[in-house]
Design a protein around this motif. Structure first.
Motif, PDB file in Angstrom:
ATOM      1  N   TYR A   1      42.784  54.635  35.596  1.00  0.00           N
ATOM      2  CA  TYR A   1      41.342  54.863  35.440  1.00  0.00           C
ATOM      3  C   TYR A   1      40.841  54.365  34.079  1.00  0.00           C
ATOM      4  N   ILE A   2      41.638  54.563  33.040  1.00  0.00           N
ATOM      5  CA  ILE A   2      41.221  54.125  31.699  1.00  0.00           C
ATOM      6  C   ILE A   2      41.089  52.608  31.656  1.00  0.00           C
ATOM      7  N   LEU A   3      42.048  51.892  32.241  1.00  0.00           N
ATOM      8  CA  LEU A   3      41.970  50.422  32.256  1.00  0.00           C
ATOM      9  C   LEU A   3      40.745  49.949  33.044  1.00  0.00           C
ATOM     10  N   ALA A   4      40.397  50.678  34.110  1.00  0.00           N
ATOM     11  CA  ALA A   4      39.197  50.334  34.879  1.00  0.00           C
ATOM     12  C   ALA A   4      37.936  50.561  34.040  1.00  0.00           C
TER      13      ALA A   4
ATOM     14  N   MET B   1      37.726  50.517  30.781  1.00  0.00           N
ATOM     15  CA  MET B   1      37.703  49.503  29.721  1.00  0.00           C
ATOM     16  C   MET B   1      37.239  48.157  30.269  1.00  0.00           C
ATOM     17  N   ALA B   2      37.642  47.829  31.510  1.00  0.00           N
ATOM     18  CA  ALA B   2      37.190  46.583  32.125  1.00  0.00           C
ATOM     19  C   ALA B   2      35.680  46.623  32.348  1.00  0.00           C
ATOM     20  N   TYR B   3      35.177  47.770  32.800  1.00  0.00           N
ATOM     21  CA  TYR B   3      33.730  47.912  33.006  1.00  0.00           C
ATOM     22  C   TYR B   3      32.978  47.795  31.677  1.00  0.00           C
ATOM     23  N   ASP B   4      33.544  48.392  30.641  1.00  0.00           N
ATOM     24  CA  ASP B   4      32.941  48.312  29.311  1.00  0.00           C
ATOM     25  C   ASP B   4      32.835  46.860  28.837  1.00  0.00           C
TER      26      ASP B   4
ATOM     27  N   SER C   1      45.148  49.821  44.246  1.00  0.00           N
ATOM     28  CA  SER C   1      44.869  48.411  44.519  1.00  0.00           C
ATOM     29  C   SER C   1      43.380  48.102  44.382  1.00  0.00           C
ATOM     30  N   VAL C   2      42.540  49.049  44.829  1.00  0.00           N
ATOM     31  CA  VAL C   2      41.085  48.877  44.699  1.00  0.00           C
ATOM     32  C   VAL C   2      40.701  48.818  43.215  1.00  0.00           C
ATOM     33  N   ILE C   3      41.319  49.689  42.408  1.00  0.00           N
ATOM     34  CA  ILE C   3      41.052  49.677  40.965  1.00  0.00           C
ATOM     35  C   ILE C   3      41.466  48.344  40.352  1.00  0.00           C
TER      36      ILE C   3
ATOM     37  N   HIS D   1      42.659  43.668  26.143  1.00  0.00           N
ATOM     38  CA  HIS D   1      42.628  44.428  27.388  1.00  0.00           C
ATOM     39  C   HIS D   1      43.302  43.666  28.526  1.00  0.00           C
ATOM     40  N   ILE D   2      43.104  42.345  28.564  1.00  0.00           N
ATOM     41  CA  ILE D   2      43.751  41.533  29.606  1.00  0.00           C
ATOM     42  C   ILE D   2      45.271  41.630  29.489  1.00  0.00           C
ATOM     43  N   ILE D   3      45.797  41.551  28.264  1.00  0.00           N
ATOM     44  CA  ILE D   3      47.250  41.649  28.047  1.00  0.00           C
ATOM     45  C   ILE D   3      47.766  43.018  28.496  1.00  0.00           C
TER      46      ILE D   3
END
Length: 394
Positions: A193-196, A198-201, A287-289, A323-325
């Motif tokens: 959830y945190i990575l999701a 951060m991606a939205y941010d 997988s959706v995340i 974040h990508i790494i």
């Protein structure tokens, strides 16, 4: 002679042996999984009543010295399936990597180094984000959460593994196993959830920079964090409770170096169909995340390409690179584990791959977010100067 010892020449009926095993089970379990144990060998005397006497199955009680790995295995293998629900498991037996004692010393030193780097590095990130005003932004707020989760992640798994390597005592209590399982799932779900978030941010920051301060407010960050913390806690608690009521009749040997839900389900003699369905839904949601994160970065890349200046493109990419790494490090081993074919040899491979996201990824995350991040490095230098000046004045 142990208090559990009996004369190995005793002969009792099958029913007597079964009842004796049930009666003495707490005494055997409390004995500490070491030393003298019973092996019940069923040997039918006769199947007919032609002697005029009741024929019965005779059971020879043979006194043996078994190692800790075998003791409960003998007892549980004797108990009949209809007695399974009456068995209370008190310990499991973990099976880390099969290596020589010399190799264990090097493995121990390596994992101590990784554990210290992971805990210290992530705690430094947390301290910097809390102390430096310039890091009080949504991106670093989520980074602080990620570092906190990573510190808990490694602390739930590695200390027990290090203890196993140094002491060679591979047992873990039932309660300890469930506790480890809970925190492992809690941290893994939180990291998703945190990575999701951060991606939205990053998506909002790059694709809608003028609306960033209106969308990513403190209230929104707090609601997102509270939501995924509660969801992860409840989800992990539900799966842990479902695992706690499983029966383990045939084996207590977990083919892993920590208590993961998949090896425990494989070990159980209960029907795990419902748990498998829940885990399938969990995998689908994960997988959706992951697809959401990929979609966010597809949109980010398409937006960055449209920026006319190369300097602007580089600045936009550099804000997303860390974040990508982290996403690649976290999802890469998991994707490889679930896509590769299952076999006997793959069990050892699974342990190695699990070690990547349990130990290596939490250790690398602080470096990923600090070595190439001017904000974090600047905050670290400023904080270090403040601490040093206070030490000199002290």
């Amino acid at each position: 002679m142990s208090a559990l010892a009996v004369d190995h020449t005793d002969v009792v009926t099958h029913d007597h042996a079964r009842l004796e095993a049930q009666r003495r089970k707490p005494e055997i379990l409390n004995h500490g999984f070491s030393g003298i144990y019973y092996l019940f060998e069923i040997s039918p005397v006769s199947q007919e009543y032609n002697t005029g006497q009741d024929s019965q199955d005779a059971v020879s009680l043979e006194l043996l010295d078994l190692d800790p790995e075998q003791e409960l295995q003998v007892f549980y293998s004797y108990i009949r399936v209809d007695d399974c629900e009456n068995i209370t498991v008190t310990e499991f037996y973990l099976t880390p990597f099969s290596t020589s004692r010399i190799s264990d010393i090097f493995i121990f030193a390596g994992f101590v180094f990784m554990y210290l780097l992971a805990v210290v590095g992530n705690l430094i990130i947390v301290a910097l984000v809390c102390a430096a005003p310039q890091l009080h932004t949504p991106m670093y707020f989520f980074l602080c959460n990620l570092s906190s989760v990573d510190a808990i992640y490694v602390s739930a798994i590695l200390p027990k593994m290090l203890s196993i390597i140094i002491t060679e005592d591979k047992t873990i209590s039932f309660l300890g196993c469930l506790t480890q399982l809970y925190f492992f799932m809690f941290c893994a779900l939180n990291e998703n959830y945190i990575l999701a978030c951060m991606a939205y941010d990053r998506y909002v920051a790059v694709c809608s920079p003028l609306h960033y301060s209106l969308i990513m407010t403190r209230k929104v960050c707090f609601i997102l964090t509270t939501s995924y913390m509660i969801i992860s806690a409840m989800n992990s608690l539900m799966l842990t409770i479902m695992t706690s009521i499983l029966s383990f009749c045939y084996s207590y040997k977990i083919n892993h170096f920590f208590c993961d839900i998949t090896p425990l389900m494989a070990l159980s003699s209960s029907d795990t169909h419902n748990m498998k369905m829940i885990l399938s839904l969990e995998s689908l949601f994960a997988s959706v995340i992951f697809l959401f994160i990929l979609t966010s970065y597809v949109r980010i890349i398409s937006t960055v390409i449209k920026i006319p200046s190369s300097k602007g493109q580089l600045k936009a990419f550099s804000s997303c690179l860390s974040h990508i790494i982290t996403v690649l490090l976290f999802y890469g081993p998991s994707i490889f584990m679930y896509l590769k074919p299952d076999s006997e040899d793959s069990k050892e491979q699974d342990k190695i791959i699990s070690m990547l996201y349990v130990a290596v990824v939490p250790m690398l995350n602080p470096f990923v977010y600090s070595l190439r991040n001017k904000d974090v490095l600047g905050a670290a230098r400023k904080t270090a100067k403040i601490i040093w000046s206070r030490i000199k004045h002290f």
